[in-house]
Write a protein that holds these residues in place. Structure first.
Motif, PDB file in Angstrom:
ATOM      1  N   ALA A  21      10.508  50.479 -35.994  1.00  6.14           N
ATOM      2  CA  ALA A  21       9.773  51.370 -36.887  1.00  6.14           C
ATOM      3  C   ALA A  21      10.059  52.839 -36.535  1.00  6.14           C
ATOM      4  O   ALA A  21      10.284  53.673 -37.424  1.00  6.14           O
ATOM      5  CB  ALA A  21       8.275  51.094 -36.792  1.00  6.14           C
ATOM      6  N   LEU A  22      10.059  53.141 -35.247  1.00  2.00           N
ATOM      7  CA  LEU A  22      10.346  54.503 -34.823  1.00  2.00           C
ATOM      8  C   LEU A  22      11.787  54.893 -35.146  1.00  2.00           C
ATOM      9  O   LEU A  22      12.062  56.017 -35.581  1.00  2.00           O
ATOM     10  CB  LEU A  22      10.096  54.650 -33.323  1.00  2.00           C
ATOM     11  CG  LEU A  22       8.640  54.779 -32.881  1.00  2.00           C
ATOM     12  CD1 LEU A  22       8.543  54.697 -31.357  1.00  2.00           C
ATOM     13  CD2 LEU A  22       8.048  56.101 -33.363  1.00  2.00           C
ATOM     14  N   ALA A  23      12.707  53.952 -34.940  1.00  2.00           N
ATOM     15  CA  ALA A  23      14.114  54.220 -35.240  1.00  2.00           C
ATOM     16  C   ALA A  23      14.291  54.524 -36.728  1.00  2.00           C
ATOM     17  O   ALA A  23      15.028  55.451 -37.101  1.00  2.00           O
ATOM     18  CB  ALA A  23      14.976  53.035 -34.825  1.00  2.00           C
TER      19      ALA A  23
ATOM     20  N   PRO B 289      -0.866  55.397 -32.166  1.00  2.00           N
ATOM     21  CA  PRO B 289       0.223  55.824 -33.077  1.00  2.00           C
ATOM     22  C   PRO B 289       0.114  57.319 -33.350  1.00  2.00           C
ATOM     23  O   PRO B 289      -0.978  57.873 -33.367  1.00  2.00           O
ATOM     24  CB  PRO B 289      -0.057  55.002 -34.335  1.00  2.00           C
ATOM     25  CG  PRO B 289      -1.543  54.809 -34.328  1.00  2.00           C
ATOM     26  CD  PRO B 289      -1.945  54.708 -32.872  1.00  2.00           C
ATOM     27  N   CYS B 290       1.246  57.967 -33.557  1.00  2.00           N
ATOM     28  CA  CYS B 290       1.217  59.406 -33.802  1.00  2.00           C
ATOM     29  C   CYS B 290       1.725  59.710 -35.207  1.00  2.00           C
ATOM     30  O   CYS B 290       2.490  58.937 -35.790  1.00  2.00           O
ATOM     31  CB  CYS B 290       2.059  60.149 -32.767  1.00  2.00           C
ATOM     32  SG  CYS B 290       3.797  59.672 -32.757  1.00  2.00           S
ATOM     33  N   GLU B 291       1.274  60.826 -35.734  1.00  3.61           N
ATOM     34  CA  GLU B 291       1.723  61.244 -37.054  1.00  3.61           C
ATOM     35  C   GLU B 291       3.212  61.607 -37.006  1.00  3.61           C
ATOM     36  O   GLU B 291       3.694  62.195 -36.025  1.00  3.61           O
ATOM     37  CB  GLU B 291       0.927  62.463 -37.521  1.00  3.61           C
ATOM     38  CG  GLU B 291      -0.544  62.207 -37.769  1.00  3.61           C
ATOM     39  CD  GLU B 291      -0.765  61.323 -38.984  1.00  3.61           C
ATOM     40  OE1 GLU B 291       0.121  61.317 -39.884  1.00  3.61           O
ATOM     41  OE2 GLU B 291      -1.807  60.653 -39.028  1.00  3.61           O
ATOM     42  N   THR B 292       3.921  61.254 -38.055  1.00  2.00           N
ATOM     43  CA  THR B 292       5.356  61.550 -38.115  1.00  2.00           C
ATOM     44  C   THR B 292       5.618  63.041 -37.967  1.00  2.00           C
ATOM     45  O   THR B 292       6.551  63.461 -37.269  1.00  2.00           O
ATOM     46  CB  THR B 292       5.956  61.046 -39.441  1.00  2.00           C
ATOM     47  OG1 THR B 292       5.790  59.631 -39.517  1.00  2.00           O
ATOM     48  CG2 THR B 292       7.436  61.392 -39.520  1.00  2.00           C
ATOM     49  N   SER B 293       4.780  63.856 -38.590  1.00  2.00           N
ATOM     50  CA  SER B 293       4.970  65.310 -38.521  1.00  2.00           C
ATOM     51  C   SER B 293       4.823  65.813 -37.090  1.00  2.00           C
ATOM     52  O   SER B 293       5.571  66.700 -36.655  1.00  2.00           O
ATOM     53  CB  SER B 293       3.970  66.031 -39.434  1.00  2.00           C
ATOM     54  OG  SER B 293       2.634  65.705 -39.069  1.00  2.00           O
ATOM     55  N   ASP B 294       3.870  65.244 -36.348  1.00  2.00           N
ATOM     56  CA  ASP B 294       3.678  65.643 -34.950  1.00  2.00           C
ATOM     57  C   ASP B 294       4.884  65.231 -34.108  1.00  2.00           C
ATOM     58  O   ASP B 294       5.358  65.991 -33.254  1.00  2.00           O
ATOM     59  CB  ASP B 294       2.407  65.017 -34.375  1.00  2.00           C
ATOM     60  CG  ASP B 294       1.147  65.552 -35.036  1.00  2.00           C
ATOM     61  OD1 ASP B 294       1.199  66.673 -35.582  1.00  2.00           O
ATOM     62  OD2 ASP B 294       0.124  64.848 -35.013  1.00  2.00           O
ATOM     63  N   LEU B 295       5.352  64.016 -34.340  1.00  2.00           N
ATOM     64  CA  LEU B 295       6.512  63.510 -33.598  1.00  2.00           C
ATOM     65  C   LEU B 295       7.736  64.388 -33.835  1.00  2.00           C
ATOM     66  O   LEU B 295       8.409  64.801 -32.883  1.00  2.00           O
ATOM     67  CB  LEU B 295       6.808  62.062 -34.028  1.00  2.00           C
ATOM     68  CG  LEU B 295       8.107  61.451 -33.502  1.00  2.00           C
ATOM     69  CD1 LEU B 295       8.083  61.363 -31.979  1.00  2.00           C
ATOM     70  CD2 LEU B 295       8.332  60.064 -34.120  1.00  2.00           C
TER      71      LEU B 295
END
Length: 211
Positions: free
Chosen positions: A17-19, A104-110
């Motif tokens: 999912a992260l990839a 889980p972290c927000e995509t924008s934060d990541l």
């Protein structure tokens, strides 16, 4: 220099999912399921950043962080932590981690953290490249000076030898960053002899110190 992420996550579903998230955001992702899989990618010339889970079987995020710090202290390592891992993550910051994110972290934060880490990495590598090129150019100029000193017309043999010696002393100091003891050892000279030669030629070691 393109954005690149070495992703280390033992949970296959989370890793995939992260990839996918990274690739959709135009980040080149290298996915690994463990420290052992990722180890060979962790090098001082790695142009990207590392994103690693904190808790993994076998070698955990702390081990990966320590290994990366040993390879290159300027290689950014971002740790992914569970809610109960926050105190551990704060401890990791003190040991050199670039940042940590709670899962889980927000995509924008990541992506924001990855962007900051990548900018830092790019700047470090660019500075290293400039220093290397500057050092290579300076070394080439010093070698030319040595050759010129050895062949300059109108000088006695003693004068030529003195000029070559002075150029060699300066070369050794430059390579040693102005550390006279290191330069003396590189030339195979006792320290007293080295210092005497510096004084004879009017050369100051501190003029070659880089920091």
């Amino acid at each position: 220099m393109s954005a690149k992420v070495l992703l280390v996550e033992d949970d296959r579903a989370v890793r995939e999912a992260l990839a996918d998230t990274l690739e959709l955001a135009d980040r080149a992702c290298i996915a690994a399921g463990s420290f052992v899989e990722a180890k060979d990618r962790i090098r001082s010339d790695f142009t990207g950043v590392i994103l690693s889970d904190m808790r993994m079987p076998g070698r955990d995020g702390f081990h990966l962080l320590d290994y990366a710090q040993g390879v290159d202290p300027d290689l950014p390592v971002i740790l992914l932590t569970g809610e109960g891992d926050v105190p551990m993550a704060v401890k990791a910051l003190g040991r050199g981690a670039f940042a940590f994110l709670e899962k889980p972290c927000e995509t924008s934060d990541l992506l924001a953290v990855l962007d900051r880490a990548q900018k830092s990495r790019t700047m470090v590598l660019e500075n290293r490249r400039r220093i290397t090129e500057s050092g290579d150019a300076a070394a080439a100029r010093r070698q030319e000076q040595i050759a010129e000193a050895a062949s300059e017309p109108g000088l006695t043999l003693a004068d030529r030898m003195a000029r070559v010696e002075a150029a060699l002393l300066e070369e050794a100091l430059a390579r040693a960053g102005g550390q006279a003891g290191v330069a003396a050892q590189a030339l195979g000279l006792p320290r007293k002899t080295f210092y005497d030669k510096l004084a004879r030629h009017g050369i100051r070691a501190d003029h070659f110190r880089t920091g």
